[in-house]
Design a protein around this motif. Structure first.
Motif, PDB file in Angstrom:
ATOM      1  N   CYS A 695     -24.051  19.873 -47.633  1.00 50.55           N
ATOM      2  CA  CYS A 695     -24.553  19.644 -46.559  1.00 50.55           C
ATOM      3  C   CYS A 695     -24.300  19.996 -45.072  1.00 50.55           C
ATOM      4  N   THR A 706     -30.538  16.765 -40.523  1.00 52.11           N
ATOM      5  CA  THR A 706     -31.211  15.777 -41.231  1.00 52.11           C
ATOM      6  C   THR A 706     -31.148  16.231 -42.710  1.00 52.11           C
ATOM      7  N   VAL A 707     -30.963  15.293 -43.700  1.00 47.01           N
ATOM      8  CA  VAL A 707     -30.780  15.555 -45.281  1.00 47.01           C
ATOM      9  C   VAL A 707     -31.921  14.364 -45.876  1.00 47.01           C
ATOM     10  N   LEU A 709     -32.823  13.334 -49.770  1.00 47.37           N
ATOM     11  CA  LEU A 709     -31.975  13.131 -50.839  1.00 47.37           C
ATOM     12  C   LEU A 709     -33.407  12.927 -51.711  1.00 47.37           C
ATOM     13  N   CYS A 723     -23.717   9.553 -51.603  1.00 52.14           N
ATOM     14  CA  CYS A 723     -24.381  10.423 -51.154  1.00 52.14           C
ATOM     15  C   CYS A 723     -24.414   9.948 -49.463  1.00 52.14           C
ATOM     16  N   ARG A 724     -25.539   8.902 -49.645  1.00 50.58           N
ATOM     17  CA  ARG A 724     -25.868   8.532 -48.451  1.00 50.58           C
ATOM     18  C   ARG A 724     -24.837   8.169 -47.637  1.00 50.58           C
ATOM     19  N   LEU A 727     -22.822  10.981 -46.141  1.00 47.17           N
ATOM     20  CA  LEU A 727     -23.404  11.822 -45.081  1.00 47.17           C
ATOM     21  C   LEU A 727     -23.456  11.199 -43.806  1.00 47.17           C
ATOM     22  N   GLU A 728     -23.786   9.758 -43.795  1.00 48.84           N
ATOM     23  CA  GLU A 728     -23.743   9.221 -42.651  1.00 48.84           C
ATOM     24  C   GLU A 728     -22.634   8.895 -41.934  1.00 48.84           C
ATOM     25  N   VAL A 734     -30.160  10.717 -42.712  1.00 50.26           N
ATOM     26  CA  VAL A 734     -30.640  10.772 -44.269  1.00 50.26           C
ATOM     27  C   VAL A 734     -31.876  10.036 -44.511  1.00 50.26           C
TER      28      VAL A 734
END
Length: 764
Positions: A695, A706-707, A709, A723-724, A727-728, A734
């Protein structure tokens, strides 16, 4: 000074006691006028002083029935007519958006009446009121009135008709209203046993260790004592279900707390109007038998939501009864849930000892909804009873009518009109032609109920899927939507996010635009298309359909690819005891000759391979078994080690995660004696690190922050959470699923969003 206003109320305002509620607050406010069900909305005329109207309109939204859901209110002032009385007038059908109430669990007041010897509905197995009871599953057409439901076949007795027609009662305009004198009746299929005798006979069968098929709100369940190993093990044998957990219905929340860990907020969802199945952690000292959820720390639990279920637990005959029932879908493996005797008698009789049915027809089957729990809230796994067909609304305004036919596995479809998207109840796996027929019936009925006539249908790209074939039989223009892109669109639709995203779609298998099998994908996703940015490294998926069931095949393929010298790979494979020498030789021949092999980037098959390498599951007896056990072992790990270091850079214009090398390292560390559970966590940590790094690369190249999932692997809450959080920490926004499933059960919504955007493009 007298004023008169016209109000249109949109949302779930039918089948929830909304018109009687309006009538009561109108009389309380002292206003005149009327309320009428128009189908797409409830229309109210209200006449009185400004103060009276203000009191009325405040109560209209502030005190609305618990089961209602007001999406929009439109108010306009019109000329007074001198009306001083308020009344409910006959429904009038008009064109427009339709809102159909899902089925609603029995409310607390009806449950009290059910067991009150002084109440005339004492022990009535079909008790309901304006706040509860069947809705979608008995509905023929809108507006929601008794004559347009399967309850229209049961004329009301004088007492029920009085309640139905008088506003002071709690069954005023309750469309399924009935009692012991005028309602449907229980019976044992194939016998003359009816009524109370049928219920007592069923209780006796369950009490004595038998299995019963029981007709509920949206279909049949198979039921037995969940604390008795013998019938549970027998049910598993009969259903050919060695691993997949069996849902348990528990008598009350006290029982749930005795058997399971209940977190803050869970009771609200478990005991609310939907009563879904919620996955809970089992307590070590509970009474559930081992075969309920073997090799699984969790169990799916729900509370009784229909009167017949409450009576099975608590009928006052003085005889003991378990407080935990197995309550699993009444269907043979691969088929849809049975909804009538014609389906149940031939298909369920071999699986049970007795069939408790009734003569209220189910118009549309609806299996139970299933949820996980994540970050203090629900995380949908299967969206069906209690939630379908509640629509998702987009802030972007569209015009048109479309159909997203859904996936091949866990099929649900989605009908859309303008900015409202209506996912269907759960259908099932379309490899079974009985499920295809159920899909055909359900699409036709939902189109009638919602008054949607699609002009275009969106489906999966896979040329051999039954879902694709069905879409092409409809005689409509067909849009093919790549499987993993549809996953991302579904996540975008639920979050009402219409701008481009970095889509992380980690899933089982889906047909790629290059003719290979995809499944571990990074997609720059827009409403009008996607760009493939990266994936896990391709590997040969050998053995056709067997490779999706036998994880050892994918493990061997990846290890053969990981080592420069085949002899070293073979030594590792033999050390892990992944397969026999004959199986190894056969697989090598297939790969070398490219026979019955396909290039794959499937993340689901990678999970299966890791489970085999670490010694947890060599093959699946049901979809996702090896992956689930891998997750459970990782969550039980005593040490949460660091992930395997990632390559410094990626080349070829895309990034490819070296899954073969990761699996090789896991294999060598296991052979060196490391704890397999710890290595299971290392696998998850490494995969999450790769997703985060991927990402970051996408953000650098595409300037998107912006991702989304999605995909079946994001049903794994350990992976999703790693992952969350990661990523944050990297300052990404997310998007995750909540009320749609990240698995294939919700991709019809994404397909429908793509189709709706397609027909709204200027050039179309």
């Amino acid at each position: 000074m007298t004023k008169r206003i016209r109000i249109h109320v949109y949302g779930i305002v039918q089948g929830v006691g909304f018109r009687p509620f309006v009538d009561r607050i109108a009389h309380r406010a002292g206003i005149g006028g009327s309320v009428c069900n128009k189908g797409p909305y409830v229309e109210i005329f209200a006449e009185g002083t400004p103060e009276q109207l203000s009191s009325f309109t405040t109560a209209l939204t502030g005190e609305a029935p618990e089961r209602s859901s007001i999406l929009k209110v439109e108010t306009s002032e019109i000329s007074p007519e001198g009306q001083t009385e308020f009344r409910i007038i006959k429904s009038e059908k008009v064109k427009g958006q339709i809102f159909v109430s899902p089925d609603i669990a029995t409310c607390p007041r009806c449950r009290e009446e059910l067991f009150d010897p002084k109440n005339r509905r004492y022990l009535h197995p079909f008790i309901n009121c304006t706040a509860c009871g069947p809705r979608l599953t008995i509905l023929d057409s809108m507006p929601y009135d008794r004559v347009r439901t399967s309850m229209g076949e049961f004329p009301m007795c004088p007492e029920c008709e009085y309640e139905y027609t008088h506003p002071e009662t709690r069954r005023y305009h309750a469309q399924p209203v009935c009692c012991n004198d005028c309602g449907p009746e229980l019976y044992i299929a194939g016998t003359d046993i009816r009524g109370t005798e049928a219920l007592l006979k069923t209780r006796e069968v369950i009490r004595n260790g038998g299995i019963a098929a029981i007709k509920g709100i949206g279909g049949f369940h198979l039921c037995c004592d969940a604390t008795n190993e013998e019938p549970v093990a027998r049910l598993r044998r009969l259903k050919d279900r060695p691993f997949k957990p069996l849902a348990v219905m528990m008598k009350d929340m006290a029982t749930v707390r005795r058997e399971c860990v209940v977190e803050d907020g869970m009771e609200k969802f478990m005991d609310g109007p939907q009563k879904p199945i919620l996955l809970l952690q089992k307590k070590a000292d509970g009474t559930l038998c081992p075969s309920i959820a073997p090799d699984n720390p969790n169990v799916g639990v729900m509370l009784p939501y229909a009167p017949v279920q409450m009576l099975l637990f608590d009928y006052p005959d003085g005889k003991p009864m378990t407080d935990c029932f197995v309550m699993t879908s009444g269907n043979p493996r691969g088929a849809p849930i049975c909804r009538n005797d014609e389906e149940a008698i031939p298909t369920l009789s071999p699986l049970c000892d007795i069939i408790l049915s009734n003569d209220r027809k189910i118009r549309l089957r609806a299996d139970d909804s299933v949820m996980s729990w994540y970050m203090g809230g629900p995380y949908m796994i299967r969206r069906s009873r209690g939630y379908a067909p509640l629509p998702f609304m987009t802030s972007r305004k569209f015009q048109g009518q479309v159909l997203g036919i859904g996936g091949e596995l866990k099929n649900t479809f989605c009908l859309a009109r303008d900015d409202l998207f209506y996912p269907s109840p759960y259908i099932g796996d379309l490899a079974d032609l009985r499920s295809v027929e159920a899909l055909r019936q359900a699409t036709g009925r939902m189109e009638e109920l919602l008054e949607i006539r699609p002009t275009i249908v969106a489906c999966d790209m896979h040329p051999q899927y039954n879902s694709t074939a069905f879409a092409k039989e409809l005689g409509l223009p067909v849009l093919e939507v790549q499987h993993h892109y549809a996953h991302i669109l579904t996540c975008m639709a639920e979050n009402d996010y219409m701008d481009p995203v970095i889509g992380v779609s980690f899933d089982g298998t889906g047909y790629g635009t290059d003719g290979t099998i995809w499944g571990g994908e990074f997609l720059l996703s827009r409403l009008d298309g996607f760009e493939r940015l990266g994936s896990i490294a391709p590997f040969p998926q050998a053995g056709g359909d067997k490779s999706s069931k036998e994880g050892w095949r994918n493990a061997v393929s990846l290890l053969l690819q990981a080592y420069p010298e085949r002899s070293a790979a073979e030594e590792t494979i033999r050390g892990l005891q992944l397969c026999s020498d004959f199986e190894l030789s056969l697989l090598e021949g297939m790969i070398d000759s490219n026979i019955n092999c396909v290039t794959s980037t499937s993340a689901g098959r990678l999970f299966d391979a890791a489970s085999a390498v670490l010694g947890f599951r060599r093959a699946n007896s049901c979809e996702g078994e090896a992956s689930m056990v891998l997750q459970f072992r990782a969550e039980a790990a005593l040490e949460h080690g660091e992930g395997i270091p990632l390559p410094e850079s990626f080349s070829d214009g895309t990034f490819r995660f070296p899954t073969d090398q990761m699996l090789r390292i896991l294999a060598e560390r296991r052979l060196a004696g490391e704890n397999p559970e710890n290595l299971a966590y290392v696998f998850h940590r490494t995969l999450a690190d790769f997703i985060i790094r991927g990402c970051e690369i996408a953000r650098e190249e595409k300037n998107i922050n912006t991702v989304a999932l999605s995909g079946g692997c994001m049903q794994n809450l350990l992976l999703a959470d790693l992952c969350r959080r990661g990523l944050e920490e990297k300052k990404f926004r997310v998007l995750i699923h909540r009320m749609t499933a990240p698995n294939d059960g919700s991709i019809g919504l994404g397909q429908a969003l793509y189709a709706m955007n397609y027909i709204n493009k200027p050039e179309v």
